[in-house]
Design an enzyme around this catalytic site. Structure first.
Site, mmCIF file in Angstrom:
data_model
loop_
_atom_site.group_PDB
_atom_site.id
_atom_site.type_symbol
_atom_site.label_atom_id
_atom_site.label_comp_id
_atom_site.label_asym_id
_atom_site.label_seq_id
_atom_site.Cartn_x
_atom_site.Cartn_y
_atom_site.Cartn_z
ATOM 1 N N ALA A 67 -3.564 9.973 -6.892
ATOM 2 C CA ALA A 67 -2.567 10.524 -5.972
ATOM 3 C C ALA A 67 -1.231 10.575 -6.700
ATOM 4 O O ALA A 67 -0.818 9.590 -7.330
ATOM 5 C CB ALA A 67 -2.451 9.661 -4.724
ATOM 6 N N GLN B 257 -9.868 -0.061 -15.643
ATOM 7 C CA GLN B 257 -10.378 -0.966 -14.615
ATOM 8 C C GLN B 257 -11.644 -0.399 -13.980
ATOM 9 O O GLN B 257 -12.626 -1.125 -13.765
ATOM 10 C CB GLN B 257 -9.319 -1.191 -13.542
ATOM 11 N N GLY C 126 -1.896 6.508 -2.299
ATOM 12 C CA GLY C 126 -3.070 6.387 -3.161
ATOM 13 C C GLY C 126 -4.090 5.411 -2.608
ATOM 14 O O GLY C 126 -5.298 5.684 -2.599
ATOM 15 N N HIS C 127 -3.628 4.257 -2.123
ATOM 16 C CA HIS C 127 -4.542 3.290 -1.506
ATOM 17 C C HIS C 127 -5.196 3.883 -0.252
ATOM 18 O O HIS C 127 -6.392 3.687 -0.003
ATOM 19 C CB HIS C 127 -3.786 2.028 -1.101
ATOM 20 N N LEU D 95 1.127 7.702 -8.216
ATOM 21 C CA LEU D 95 1.585 6.687 -7.268
ATOM 22 C C LEU D 95 1.111 5.315 -7.715
ATOM 23 O O LEU D 95 -0.035 5.126 -8.111
ATOM 24 C CB LEU D 95 1.063 7.001 -5.871
ATOM 25 N N GLN E 6 -5.271 -12.088 -12.914
ATOM 26 C CA GLN E 6 -5.091 -10.872 -13.705
ATOM 27 C C GLN E 6 -3.642 -10.649 -14.133
ATOM 28 O O GLN E 6 -3.316 -9.609 -14.699
ATOM 29 C CB GLN E 6 -5.611 -9.649 -12.949
ATOM 30 N N LEU F 278 0.811 -1.214 0.000
ATOM 31 C CA LEU F 278 0.000 0.000 0.000
ATOM 32 C C LEU F 278 0.848 1.270 0.000
ATOM 33 O O LEU F 278 1.934 1.322 0.571
ATOM 34 C CB LEU F 278 -0.911 0.000 1.228
ATOM 35 N N HIS F 279 0.303 2.288 -0.658
ATOM 36 C CA HIS F 279 0.904 3.616 -0.681
ATOM 37 C C HIS F 279 -0.196 4.647 -0.421
ATOM 38 O O HIS F 279 -1.358 4.291 -0.160
ATOM 39 C CB HIS F 279 1.623 3.879 -2.008
ATOM 40 N N GLU G 225 -8.802 6.274 -9.714
ATOM 41 C CA GLU G 225 -8.966 6.677 -11.105
ATOM 42 C C GLU G 225 -7.695 6.494 -11.923
ATOM 43 O O GLU G 225 -7.743 6.610 -13.154
ATOM 44 C CB GLU G 225 -9.430 8.134 -11.166
#
Length: 281
Positions: free
Chosen positions: A178, A155, A36-37, A186, A61, A33-34, A150
């Site tokens: 982000a 996706q 953005g998450h 990110l 995927q 995680l970063h 986004e």
């Protein structure tokens, strides 16, 4: 924050939340995680009483030769970040938990049209894998809201169509990209970049900004896209596409106007990066 890897324990807690009248938001991730998450968690909190995050590196995927084996698994650090951000529950199942009959025997979900071009053309089967695991997670958790970034614009379009076509009672929230200090979106895969590559990586976003400015000035879209691809090549990228599309259908369009989006994918060294820029509101 509690962490479960068992479906029954997860669903028991979710059932208690529903009995108590809580609105539930889901944040699906593959971990590592970063910021953005974590902004997805923030958005989820704004739309619900309880926030459930999932971490699952979904083998469906990843195509042949892609980075499934080396994709970073950082569960302990991810738990710390989610706890600090106020996440209520983490579901982090193993592959055998979600796919107990094996991947080859699994019922697959395919979302036509929006999944077929762009990244779908360069990563065959990728969005079938995304749609399959997201559909499964939606069925397991029955959230009221689900938040997606986004940055992964295609996706997000696939998931919105999945929910719409299947009449799922879930509000899909798109959360703005982000970015790092230099504009680079990110991404967990940014960690693959070598030092010199990271210094050049911001040119991907700069290409979008420059192309958007040219479109706003009335330059023909075909000419703008050709210049943009050349700009990426000059910066050391191997571009896969730079396309102007309708934001809902992802069909190519010729006019930079409300409802359009510039989408780009390119490789820098061994790292595949994606980004997008929507027409300013």
């Amino acid at each position: 924050m509690q962490t479960f890897d068992d479906i029954k324990a997860l669903q028991s807690t979710l059932a208690t939340w529903r009995r108590e009248g809580h609105r539930i938001a889901l944040v699906p991730t593959m971990g590592n995680l970063h910021e953005g998450h974590l902004r997805l968690v923030d958005a989820a909190r704004q739309h619900a009483d309880r926030v459930l995050a999932t971490i699952f590196v979904n083998p469906l995927q990843f195509g042949p030769g892609e980075d499934l084996d080396r994709y970073p698994r950082t569960l302990v650090e991810d738990q710390r970040l989610l706890t600090e951000r106020g996440c209520d529950l983490l579901f982090a199942p193993g592959v055998d938990t979600l796919y107990p009959q094996g991947q080859s025997a699994l019922t697959r979900v395919s979302v036509p049209q929006v999944s077929e071009g762009l990244c779908g053309a360069h990563r065959p089967g990728h969005f079938d894998g995304v749609a399959t695991v997201v559909s499964l997670l939606f069925n397991l958790t029955r959230p009221d809201v689900a938040c997606f970034g986004e940055k992964d614009f295609q996706q997000l379009a696939v998931i919105r169509k999945l929910v719409r076509d299947q009449h799922m009672p879930i509000d899909i929230i798109g959360v703005p990209i982000a970015r790092d200090h230099d504009g680079l979106a990110l991404s967990s895969r940014n960690g693959y970049l070598e030092i010199d590559e990271r210094a050049r990586a911001s040119q991907l976003y700069q290409c979008l900004v420059d192309s958007g400015r040219r479109l706003e000035q009335g330059e023909p879209s075909e000419q703008v896209l050709t210049k943009g691809l050349q700009q990426l090549e000059n910066a050391g990228f191997q571009p896969e596409y730079l396309t102007l599309c309708d934001a809902d259908t992802l069909y190519p369009v010729n006019t930079w106007q409300p409802g359009s989006v510039l989408l780009v994918a390119a490789r820098l060294g061994s790292t595949r990066l994606i980004d997008n820029l929507s027409f300013p509101s």
